[in-house]
Design a protein around this motif. Structure first.
Motif, short mmCIF file in Angstrom:
data_model
loop_
_atom_site.label_atom_id
_atom_site.label_comp_id
_atom_site.label_asym_id
_atom_site.label_seq_id
_atom_site.Cartn_x
_atom_site.Cartn_y
_atom_site.Cartn_z
N ALA A 1 0.83 -1.21 0.00
CA ALA A 1 0.00 0.00 0.00
C ALA A 1 0.87 1.26 0.00
N MET A 2 1.96 1.23 0.76
CA MET A 2 2.88 2.38 0.77
C MET A 2 3.45 2.64 -0.62
N ARG A 3 3.87 1.57 -1.29
CA ARG A 3 4.46 1.74 -2.62
C ARG A 3 3.42 2.23 -3.62
N ALA A 4 2.19 1.77 -3.45
CA ALA A 4 1.11 2.22 -4.34
C ALA A 4 0.83 3.71 -4.15
N VAL A 5 0.76 4.13 -2.88
CA VAL A 5 0.48 5.54 -2.59
C VAL A 5 1.64 6.42 -3.06
N SER A 6 2.87 5.92 -2.92
CA SER A 6 4.03 6.72 -3.35
C SER A 6 4.05 6.90 -4.86
N ARG A 7 3.52 5.93 -5.60
CA ARG A 7 3.50 6.02 -7.07
C ARG A 7 2.40 6.95 -7.56
N ASP A 8 1.19 6.79 -7.01
CA ASP A 8 0.06 7.60 -7.46
C ASP A 8 -0.95 7.71 -6.32
N PHE A 9 -0.92 8.84 -5.67
CA PHE A 9 -1.74 9.08 -4.48
C PHE A 9 -3.23 8.93 -4.80
N GLU A 10 -3.68 9.60 -5.86
CA GLU A 10 -5.12 9.62 -6.17
C GLU A 10 -5.61 8.25 -6.62
N THR A 11 -4.84 7.59 -7.50
CA THR A 11 -5.27 6.29 -7.99
C THR A 11 -5.32 5.27 -6.88
N ALA A 12 -4.37 5.31 -5.98
CA ALA A 12 -4.37 4.37 -4.84
C ALA A 12 -5.61 4.55 -3.99
N SER A 13 -6.03 5.78 -3.78
CA SER A 13 -7.23 6.02 -2.98
C SER A 13 -8.49 5.50 -3.68
N LEU A 14 -8.47 5.50 -5.01
CA LEU A 14 -9.61 4.97 -5.77
C LEU A 14 -9.62 3.44 -5.81
N MET A 15 -8.50 2.83 -5.47
CA MET A 15 -8.38 1.37 -5.49
C MET A 15 -8.53 0.77 -4.09
N ALA A 16 -9.30 1.43 -3.24
CA ALA A 16 -9.65 0.95 -1.90
C ALA A 16 -8.47 0.91 -0.94
N VAL A 17 -7.41 1.70 -1.22
CA VAL A 17 -6.30 1.82 -0.28
C VAL A 17 -6.64 2.92 0.72
N ASP A 18 -6.56 2.60 2.00
CA ASP A 18 -6.82 3.58 3.05
C ASP A 18 -5.59 4.50 3.15
N VAL A 19 -5.65 5.61 2.43
CA VAL A 19 -4.49 6.49 2.32
C VAL A 19 -4.12 7.08 3.69
N ASN A 20 -5.11 7.47 4.47
CA ASN A 20 -4.82 8.05 5.79
C ASN A 20 -4.09 7.05 6.68
N LYS A 21 -4.50 5.81 6.63
CA LYS A 21 -3.84 4.78 7.44
C LYS A 21 -2.41 4.55 6.96
N VAL A 22 -2.20 4.55 5.66
CA VAL A 22 -0.86 4.36 5.11
C VAL A 22 0.06 5.50 5.53
N VAL A 23 -0.44 6.72 5.43
CA VAL A 23 0.37 7.88 5.80
C VAL A 23 0.69 7.85 7.30
N SER A 24 -0.31 7.51 8.12
CA SER A 24 -0.06 7.44 9.57
C SER A 24 0.96 6.36 9.90
N THR A 25 0.88 5.23 9.21
CA THR A 25 1.85 4.15 9.43
C THR A 25 3.25 4.60 9.04
N THR A 26 3.34 5.35 7.94
CA THR A 26 4.63 5.86 7.50
C THR A 26 5.25 6.78 8.55
N PHE A 27 4.43 7.68 9.09
CA PHE A 27 4.92 8.58 10.13
C PHE A 27 5.26 7.81 11.40
N LEU A 28 4.49 6.77 11.71
CA LEU A 28 4.77 5.95 12.89
C LEU A 28 6.14 5.29 12.77
#
Length: 295
Positions: A168-195
């Motif tokens: 999910a992290m790699r998907a969000v890093s490649r294309d933020f908007e498309t990842a969110s449209l593909m049922a990736v919980d972007v907020n959770k991914v970002v929070s995990t990255t900061f964690l």
């Protein structure tokens, strides 16, 4: 020969510290394309939490370190939710200004609440002792720091490349908007990255406090800048690149002081000179990729 080996050991130790902290910079940038300037001040926060845990609350050193890592990680996630998430769709400069503001806030809160006077960080005897090999003498931290850094690098690399969260992290890093449209919980991914990034900063802050046992509210400023330079040098957004950049920068600094002592006063400038050359001749860094910015 003894001088060379001694310098090599010190360079590996310092380079490992820079690499560990630089990984946190590069992870956040890889996901959000954001330079999290507050990342450097998390070193200071972790150092002070560990200090007060040992000296004031008389907790075992290992328990104080775990609490410092946990609380610093939670602080990093809180910073993302409060200072960065509301500006996610704002112009990039707004998020950058917010990051600088958070950094100054943490530094000045430290000065007001704790005081600017440096404090001596305790060194547990179980962690810090002298090692002597022939004519070479060094602290145990010279060995412990690279081992901890390599273990954490392996763990982070495995998480990014082999787990569902990493995918999910790699998907969000490649294309933020498309990842969110593909049922990736972007907020959770970002929070995990900061964690994860904040946890690495906490470990780096504790190890830095042990290696240089004096802490103050501005202790993260120069190490943070140098680790940012290391991340840019290796290719910001690349975890192996951050590791490589940290080692190159640390080794270069130590060898500069050891073999050209007349230039020791320019030790900090050495990092910025390297940054200038990297930006001039290879702006993407050693292992960086060319990325086309979306308009």
């Amino acid at each position: 020969m003894e001088l060379y080996l001694q310098t090599l050991a010190n360079g590996i130790s310092l380079g490992s510290l820079y690499a560990l902290i630089a990984i946190g910079y590069t992870m956040v940038y890889g996901i959000l394309r954001l330079i999290n300037f507050a990342h450097a001040d998390l070193l200071m926060v972790a150092g002070y939490i560990a200090f007060y845990g040992i000296m004031v609350f008389a907790l075992p050193w290992w328990f104080s370190f775990l609490i410092a890592i946990a609380l610093t990680a939670l602080l990093g996630v809180s910073i993302e939710k409060i200072a960065y998430r509301p500006l996610r769709n704002a112009p990039r400069i707004s998020v950058l200004i917010s990051a600088i503001g958070v950094s100054f806030l943490l530094e000045n809160l430290g000065i007001v609440a704790i005081g600017a006077r440096p404090k001596s960080f305790p060194r547990p005897e179980e962690l810090v002792w002298n090692i002597k090999l022939g004519d070479i003498s060094f602290l145990s931290l010279t060995v412990i720091i690279p081992i901890v850094t390599l273990l954490l690098l392996v763990a982070v690399t495995y998480m990014v490349n082999k787990t569902k969260t990493g995918t999910a992290m790699r998907a969000v890093s490649r294309d933020f908007e498309t990842a969110s449209l593909m049922a990736v919980d972007v907020n959770k991914v970002v929070s995990t990255t900061f964690l994860v990034g904040s946890s690495l900063a906490a470990v780096g802050g504790i190890l830095y406090s042990l290696q240089y046992p004096q802490i103050d509210p501005l202790m993260g400023v120069f190490p943070g800048l140098k680790c940012f330079i290391a991340a840019v040098m290796g290719g910001i957004g690349s975890i192996p690149g951050a590791m490589l950049g940290g080692f190159i920068l640390g080794m270069g600094e130590v060898f500069l002081v050891a073999f050209m002592p007349e230039l020791s006063g320019y030790r900090d400038a050495f990092a910025f000179v390297i940054l200038i050359f990297i930006l001039l001749f290879k702006p993407t860094g050693i292992l960086g990729e060319n990325v086309v910015e979306k308009v």
